[in-house]
Design a protein around this motif. Sequence first.
Motif, PDB file in Angstrom:
ATOM      1  N   ARG A  53       1.025  -1.239  -0.026  1.00  0.00           N
ATOM      2  CA  ARG A  53       0.117  -0.103   0.001  1.00  0.00           C
ATOM      3  C   ARG A  53       0.890   1.145  -0.179  1.00  0.00           C
ATOM      4  N   ARG A  54       1.970   1.154   0.806  1.00  0.00           N
ATOM      5  CA  ARG A  54       2.902   2.340   0.668  1.00  0.00           C
ATOM      6  C   ARG A  54       3.529   2.711  -0.480  1.00  0.00           C
ATOM      7  N   LEU A  55       3.997   1.481  -1.140  1.00  0.00           N
ATOM      8  CA  LEU A  55       4.833   1.532  -2.578  1.00  0.00           C
ATOM      9  C   LEU A  55       3.895   2.060  -3.681  1.00  0.00           C
ATOM     10  N   PHE A  56       2.537   1.596  -3.513  1.00  0.00           N
ATOM     11  CA  PHE A  56       1.675   2.048  -4.406  1.00  0.00           C
ATOM     12  C   PHE A  56       1.375   3.531  -4.236  1.00  0.00           C
ATOM     13  N   ASN A  57       1.247   3.790  -3.044  1.00  0.00           N
ATOM     14  CA  ASN A  57       0.864   5.237  -2.758  1.00  0.00           C
ATOM     15  C   ASN A  57       2.050   6.335  -3.052  1.00  0.00           C
ATOM     16  N   LEU A  58       3.326   5.810  -3.306  1.00  0.00           N
ATOM     17  CA  LEU A  58       4.473   6.832  -3.541  1.00  0.00           C
ATOM     18  C   LEU A  58       4.013   7.337  -5.009  1.00  0.00           C
ATOM     19  N   GLY A  59       3.206   6.587  -5.708  1.00  0.00           N
ATOM     20  CA  GLY A  59       2.689   7.386  -6.962  1.00  0.00           C
ATOM     21  C   GLY A  59       2.202   8.664  -7.018  1.00  0.00           C
ATOM     22  N   ASN A  60       1.685   9.015  -5.749  1.00  0.00           N
ATOM     23  CA  ASN A  60       1.191  10.150  -5.682  1.00  0.00           C
ATOM     24  C   ASN A  60       2.055  11.491  -5.500  1.00  0.00           C
ATOM     25  N   GLN A  66      -8.589  21.089 -14.851  1.00  0.00           N
ATOM     26  CA  GLN A  66      -7.788  22.103 -15.141  1.00  0.00           C
ATOM     27  C   GLN A  66      -6.546  22.209 -14.323  1.00  0.00           C
ATOM     28  N   VAL A  67      -6.322  21.473 -13.416  1.00  0.00           N
ATOM     29  CA  VAL A  67      -5.278  21.335 -12.566  1.00  0.00           C
ATOM     30  C   VAL A  67      -4.591  20.036 -12.435  1.00  0.00           C
ATOM     31  N   MET A  68      -3.475  20.061 -12.333  1.00  0.00           N
ATOM     32  CA  MET A  68      -2.519  18.633 -12.010  1.00  0.00           C
ATOM     33  C   MET A  68      -1.949  18.914 -10.698  1.00  0.00           C
ATOM     34  N   HIS A  69      -1.563  18.024  -9.907  1.00  0.00           N
ATOM     35  CA  HIS A  69      -0.842  18.251  -8.699  1.00  0.00           C
ATOM     36  C   HIS A  69       0.187  17.047  -8.312  1.00  0.00           C
ATOM     37  N   ARG A  70       0.891  17.201  -7.275  1.00  0.00           N
ATOM     38  CA  ARG A  70       1.844  16.063  -6.735  1.00  0.00           C
ATOM     39  C   ARG A  70       1.988  16.457  -5.379  1.00  0.00           C
ATOM     40  N   VAL A  71       2.417  15.464  -4.635  1.00  0.00           N
ATOM     41  CA  VAL A  71       2.736  15.672  -3.040  1.00  0.00           C
ATOM     42  C   VAL A  71       4.277  15.445  -3.094  1.00  0.00           C
ATOM     43  N   THR A  84      -3.693  15.469   9.929  1.00  0.00           N
ATOM     44  CA  THR A  84      -2.222  15.747  10.430  1.00  0.00           C
ATOM     45  C   THR A  84      -1.186  15.796   9.633  1.00  0.00           C
ATOM     46  N   VAL A  85      -0.175  16.800   9.818  1.00  0.00           N
ATOM     47  CA  VAL A  85       0.619  17.219   8.709  1.00  0.00           C
ATOM     48  C   VAL A  85       2.027  16.935   9.222  1.00  0.00           C
ATOM     49  N   ALA A  86       2.952  16.556   8.362  1.00  0.00           N
ATOM     50  CA  ALA A  86       4.182  16.282   8.519  1.00  0.00           C
ATOM     51  C   ALA A  86       4.983  17.460   8.918  1.00  0.00           C
ATOM     52  N   THR A  87       5.921  17.203   9.894  1.00  0.00           N
ATOM     53  CA  THR A  87       6.577  18.608  10.278  1.00  0.00           C
ATOM     54  C   THR A  87       7.715  19.257   9.363  1.00  0.00           C
ATOM     55  N   LYS A  88       8.032  18.330   8.340  1.00  0.00           N
ATOM     56  CA  LYS A  88       8.911  19.108   7.445  1.00  0.00           C
ATOM     57  C   LYS A  88       8.654  18.156   5.995  1.00  0.00           C
ATOM     58  N   GLY A  89       8.734  18.918   4.837  1.00  0.00           N
ATOM     59  CA  GLY A  89       8.131  18.253   3.568  1.00  0.00           C
ATOM     60  C   GLY A  89       6.631  17.935   3.455  1.00  0.00           C
ATOM     61  N   GLY A  90       6.080  17.078   2.666  1.00  0.00           N
ATOM     62  CA  GLY A  90       5.018  16.930   2.397  1.00  0.00           C
ATOM     63  C   GLY A  90       3.948  18.135   1.716  1.00  0.00           C
ATOM     64  N   ASN A  91       4.466  18.990   1.226  1.00  0.00           N
ATOM     65  CA  ASN A  91       3.955  19.722   0.463  1.00  0.00           C
ATOM     66  C   ASN A  91       3.207  19.358  -0.769  1.00  0.00           C
ATOM     67  N   THR A  92       1.992  20.059  -1.093  1.00  0.00           N
ATOM     68  CA  THR A  92       1.492  19.685  -2.385  1.00  0.00           C
ATOM     69  C   THR A  92       1.525  20.742  -3.451  1.00  0.00           C
ATOM     70  N   GLU A  93       2.007  20.403  -4.480  1.00  0.00           N
ATOM     71  CA  GLU A  93       2.172  21.320  -5.838  1.00  0.00           C
ATOM     72  C   GLU A  93       1.088  21.007  -6.640  1.00  0.00           C
ATOM     73  N   PHE A  94       0.483  22.259  -7.216  1.00  0.00           N
ATOM     74  CA  PHE A  94      -0.561  22.531  -8.126  1.00  0.00           C
ATOM     75  C   PHE A  94      -0.078  23.308  -9.522  1.00  0.00           C
ATOM     76  N   ALA A  95      -0.306  22.567 -10.556  1.00  0.00           N
ATOM     77  CA  ALA A  95       0.130  23.144 -12.107  1.00  0.00           C
ATOM     78  C   ALA A  95      -1.368  23.749 -12.530  1.00  0.00           C
ATOM     79  N   ASP A  96      -1.036  24.905 -12.969  1.00  0.00           N
ATOM     80  CA  ASP A  96      -2.346  25.411 -13.798  1.00  0.00           C
ATOM     81  C   ASP A  96      -2.300  25.020 -15.176  1.00  0.00           C
TER      82      ASP A  96
END
Length: 267
Positions: free
Chosen positions: A78-85, A234-239, A108-120
């Motif tokens: 499950r973790r390895l599959f979710n790395l696709g995010n 109209q938006v693409m994203h990644r973690v 609950t958020v990570a203390t470092k990293g884990g940002n999400t980027e959105f592309a227009d």
Amino acid sequence: MRRCRGNRRGDGSLRRARLHDQNITDEQQIAFTRNFGEIENSAGGNVTQPHEKRLDSLMNDVSNLGHDNRPLPRDDRRRLFNLGNQLWHSDSSFRAIPAKYSLLSARTVATKGGNTEFADMRAAYDALDNETNALVEDLVCEHSLLYSRGLLGFEATPEERAMFRPVRQRLVRTHPVTGRKSLYLASHAGTIVGWPMPEARALLRDLTEHATQPQFVYVHKWRQYDLVIWDNRQVMHRVRRFDESEVRDMRRTTVAGDAPTVEQVAA
């Protein structure tokens, strides 16, 4: 809920909205999501077995947690599959009728990293040169979770291959409300109908590099209880990467789309 802050243009459409301090329950998130349309069932979009699920089927569990609410072991499928995010994607482009909106709640958020980027993807389409614009206008791609996860070396079972069979999506979409055109890309896109595979993948890679240039990208740095809403049409994203020994509990509801982008071909 508090006042929404987001990105709007003169055409009145909303690409992305962020709301801070939304300490909501799953039931409240589901109820709020229904204001935007029918909720897409999470089945068919992951490799989690029914007995392993910790959330309602209307909630997509995009955390790093198992049923015991602890971080998944490093080698857990499950973790390895979710790395696709961590790859650029549009939610549910691998479904024949792709998703409309996504609503992601940070419990609950990570203390470092884990940002999400959105592309227009509208701005990315507008910035294409005339030659590329003419080239991509009528192209159709095939999308599948098998392709995006295969990029990372994830090996699917025969049952998963049957569940994740490719669907067709237009490479250029026209928004049904605004009439604005946008690129419809994702790491799930593995080929272009009628094109040799290497040529198709080279073009899709070039388009993704174009669409994810810094001038088209917004980086969201999560705070606990943020709720972010975006339009997958109209938006693409990644973690981004984070320390997976920490708990990162993110829960997404997804508004189902209205229609396919192109006619599907029977298997």
